[in-house]
Write a protein that holds these residues in place. Sequence first.
Motif, PDB file in Angstrom:
ATOM      1  N   ILE A  75       0.835  -1.200   0.000  1.00 26.69           N
ATOM      2  CA  ILE A  75       0.000   0.000   0.000  1.00 26.69           C
ATOM      3  C   ILE A  75       0.875   1.257   0.000  1.00 26.69           C
ATOM      4  O   ILE A  75       0.621   2.213  -0.740  1.00 26.69           O
ATOM      5  CB  ILE A  75      -0.967  -0.002   1.204  1.00 26.69           C
ATOM      6  CG1 ILE A  75      -2.006  -1.107   1.021  1.00 26.69           C
ATOM      7  CG2 ILE A  75      -1.623   1.363   1.390  1.00 26.69           C
ATOM      8  CD1 ILE A  75      -2.835  -1.397   2.259  1.00 26.69           C
ATOM      9  N   ARG A  76       1.927   1.272   0.822  1.00 25.99           N
ATOM     10  CA  ARG A  76       2.836   2.421   0.891  1.00 25.99           C
ATOM     11  C   ARG A  76       3.504   2.653  -0.455  1.00 25.99           C
ATOM     12  O   ARG A  76       3.553   3.777  -0.966  1.00 25.99           O
ATOM     13  CB  ARG A  76       3.892   2.205   1.984  1.00 25.99           C
ATOM     14  CG  ARG A  76       4.890   3.352   2.123  1.00 25.99           C
ATOM     15  CD  ARG A  76       5.829   3.133   3.303  1.00 25.99           C
ATOM     16  NE  ARG A  76       6.509   1.854   3.313  1.00 25.99           N
ATOM     17  CZ  ARG A  76       7.626   1.587   2.633  1.00 25.99           C
ATOM     18  NH1 ARG A  76       8.195   2.512   1.895  1.00 25.99           N
ATOM     19  NH2 ARG A  76       8.179   0.402   2.714  1.00 25.99           N
ATOM     20  N   GLU A  78       2.464   1.674  -3.417  1.00 25.78           N
ATOM     21  CA  GLU A  78       1.459   2.102  -4.396  1.00 25.78           C
ATOM     22  C   GLU A  78       1.076   3.569  -4.196  1.00 25.78           C
ATOM     23  O   GLU A  78       0.848   4.290  -5.160  1.00 25.78           O
ATOM     24  CB  GLU A  78       0.218   1.201  -4.322  1.00 25.78           C
ATOM     25  CG  GLU A  78       0.451  -0.209  -4.826  1.00 25.78           C
ATOM     26  CD  GLU A  78       0.843  -0.272  -6.301  1.00 25.78           C
ATOM     27  OE1 GLU A  78       0.284   0.479  -7.123  1.00 25.78           O
ATOM     28  OE2 GLU A  78       1.727  -1.086  -6.627  1.00 25.78           O
ATOM     29  N   ALA A  79       1.027   4.026  -2.938  1.00 25.53           N
ATOM     30  CA  ALA A  79       0.738   5.440  -2.673  1.00 25.53           C
ATOM     31  C   ALA A  79       1.848   6.323  -3.232  1.00 25.53           C
ATOM     32  O   ALA A  79       1.585   7.380  -3.821  1.00 25.53           O
ATOM     33  CB  ALA A  79       0.566   5.675  -1.174  1.00 25.53           C
ATOM     34  N   HIS A  80       3.107   5.891  -3.039  1.00 25.98           N
ATOM     35  CA  HIS A  80       4.228   6.637  -3.626  1.00 25.98           C
ATOM     36  C   HIS A  80       4.086   6.692  -5.150  1.00 25.98           C
ATOM     37  O   HIS A  80       4.209   7.759  -5.756  1.00 25.98           O
ATOM     38  CB  HIS A  80       5.569   5.993  -3.279  1.00 25.98           C
ATOM     39  CG  HIS A  80       6.048   6.276  -1.898  1.00 25.98           C
ATOM     40  ND1 HIS A  80       6.350   7.551  -1.459  1.00 25.98           N
ATOM     41  CD2 HIS A  80       6.293   5.460  -0.856  1.00 25.98           C
ATOM     42  CE1 HIS A  80       6.761   7.497  -0.213  1.00 25.98           C
ATOM     43  NE2 HIS A  80       6.731   6.239   0.182  1.00 25.98           N
ATOM     44  N   ARG A  82       1.494   6.393  -6.993  1.00 27.93           N
ATOM     45  CA  ARG A  82       0.372   7.243  -7.399  1.00 27.93           C
ATOM     46  C   ARG A  82       0.804   8.701  -7.449  1.00 27.93           C
ATOM     47  O   ARG A  82       0.533   9.417  -8.410  1.00 27.93           O
ATOM     48  CB  ARG A  82      -0.790   7.066  -6.426  1.00 27.93           C
ATOM     49  CG  ARG A  82      -1.978   7.910  -6.754  1.00 27.93           C
ATOM     50  CD  ARG A  82      -3.079   7.689  -5.738  1.00 27.93           C
ATOM     51  NE  ARG A  82      -4.236   8.480  -6.073  1.00 27.93           N
ATOM     52  CZ  ARG A  82      -5.132   8.850  -5.192  1.00 27.93           C
ATOM     53  NH1 ARG A  82      -5.016   8.488  -3.933  1.00 27.93           N
ATOM     54  NH2 ARG A  82      -6.159   9.574  -5.555  1.00 27.93           N
ATOM     55  N   GLY A  83       1.481   9.149  -6.407  1.00 26.06           N
ATOM     56  CA  GLY A  83       1.969  10.523  -6.382  1.00 26.06           C
ATOM     57  C   GLY A  83       2.992  10.778  -7.469  1.00 26.06           C
ATOM     58  O   GLY A  83       2.972  11.823  -8.128  1.00 26.06           O
ATOM     59  N   GLU A 190       6.354  15.583  -2.709  1.00 23.53           N
ATOM     60  CA  GLU A 190       5.787  14.336  -2.169  1.00 23.53           C
ATOM     61  C   GLU A 190       5.436  14.458  -0.699  1.00 23.53           C
ATOM     62  O   GLU A 190       4.513  13.841  -0.220  1.00 23.53           O
ATOM     63  CB  GLU A 190       6.773  13.176  -2.364  1.00 23.53           C
ATOM     64  CG  GLU A 190       6.206  11.869  -1.890  1.00 23.53           C
ATOM     65  CD  GLU A 190       7.143  10.702  -2.136  1.00 23.53           C
ATOM     66  OE1 GLU A 190       6.671   9.573  -2.067  1.00 23.53           O
ATOM     67  OE2 GLU A 190       8.330  10.918  -2.368  1.00 23.53           O
TER      68      GLU A 190
END
Length: 191
Positions: A75-76, A78-80, A82-83, A190
Amino acid sequence: YSNIPGYKRKFEEIGLKPSDIRTIEDLKYLPITKREELQDNNDFVNHKLVSGTLYTGGSTGTSLKYYESQLSMVIRNEAHLRGWKWGGFEYNMKYCILKSAQKIQQHGGCLHLAGDLTEENLRENLAAIQNFKPQHLKGYVGSLYIFARFCLDNNVRIEGLISVIPSSENLYEYQRQTMEEAFGCKVFEEY
């Protein structure tokens, strides 16, 4: 509640059960957990799920050790991503990271630059970037700012950059402007 003794105790102290949380409005009843409660407290860790140990940078004065599961790591990451995609990043693109690596190292499409920003390392980082030809530049705000100043002071342009993605520190407008001028591309914060 079912797996973490510290959270179960907090729920029981206020007479709350997980089944009491049914709507988004019910979230206000969840007990607040403070950083001090989590610090070095095994009551808030399910060691069966731990796949890694991480640390905050300590910007508040104390670094916090925390754990992640395999799922939270995904999840972490994928969040990176995405940004980063907002800055034009795609999986197949080459990028450089300017953080705290002790020496220049390449891992596939990623080039880690030397983080000790001596004059010699700045020159070696620049040569490595010009040879590697990345499309994105990521790293600590302060490190990217120092490198941007170095490029401007030496009248050097890095060709082909699509974006710069600083992280881990607050980005101030003067730093953003310096980076955009030096690197000739947009800066996406970020942090």
